[in-house]
Write a protein that holds these residues in place. Structure first.
Motif, PDB file in Angstrom:
ATOM      1  N   PHE A  30      -0.004  -6.431   1.334  1.00 16.84           N
ATOM      2  CA  PHE A  30      -1.366  -6.918   1.516  1.00 16.84           C
ATOM      3  C   PHE A  30      -1.757  -7.758   0.318  1.00 16.84           C
ATOM      4  O   PHE A  30      -1.128  -7.694  -0.731  1.00 16.84           O
ATOM      5  CB  PHE A  30      -2.346  -5.748   1.716  1.00 16.84           C
TER       6      PHE A  30
ATOM      7  N   ASP B  91       0.830  -1.194   0.000  1.00 11.29           N
ATOM      8  CA  ASP B  91       0.000   0.000   0.000  1.00 11.29           C
ATOM      9  C   ASP B  91       0.871   1.254   0.000  1.00 11.29           C
ATOM     10  O   ASP B  91       2.098   1.180  -0.097  1.00 11.29           O
ATOM     11  CB  ASP B  91      -0.981  -0.015   1.172  1.00 11.29           C
TER      12      ASP B  91
ATOM     13  N   ASP C  63      -7.657  -8.014  -0.545  1.00 13.42           N
ATOM     14  CA  ASP C  63      -7.885  -7.227   0.663  1.00 13.42           C
ATOM     15  C   ASP C  63      -7.988  -5.733   0.382  1.00 13.42           C
ATOM     16  O   ASP C  63      -8.272  -4.949   1.276  1.00 13.42           O
ATOM     17  CB  ASP C  63      -6.770  -7.452   1.684  1.00 13.42           C
ATOM     18  N   HIS C  64      -7.736  -5.342  -0.870  1.00 15.25           N
ATOM     19  CA  HIS C  64      -7.808  -3.919  -1.190  1.00 15.25           C
ATOM     20  C   HIS C  64      -9.241  -3.413  -1.056  1.00 15.25           C
ATOM     21  O   HIS C  64     -10.155  -3.998  -1.622  1.00 15.25           O
ATOM     22  CB  HIS C  64      -7.307  -3.657  -2.605  1.00 15.25           C
TER      23      HIS C  64
END
Length: 55
Positions: A44, A38, A48-49
């Motif tokens: 990540f 990020d 999961d964004h």
């Protein structure tokens, strides 16, 4: 296929979300698969964004 807006990684090693315009570093590793970071450099999973709400 989920519709998080994630559009993929460019050849320059950055990713961009097509929905909210978020960007960060990212690459594909044969062992680890897709890895995204990020704006703070934290890794990540692509799924999961969460798109940022337009201000």
């Amino acid at each position: 296929m989920s519709s998080h807006g994630f559009t993929g990684i460019s050849l320059s090693g950055t990713w961009e979300c097509g929905s909210c315009g978020a960007t960060g570093d990212g690459w594909y590793d044969e062992d680890d698969g897709l890895t995204l970071h990020d704006e703070n450099g934290q890794p990540f999973e692509p799924d999961d964004h969460v798109c940022e709400e337009p201000s």
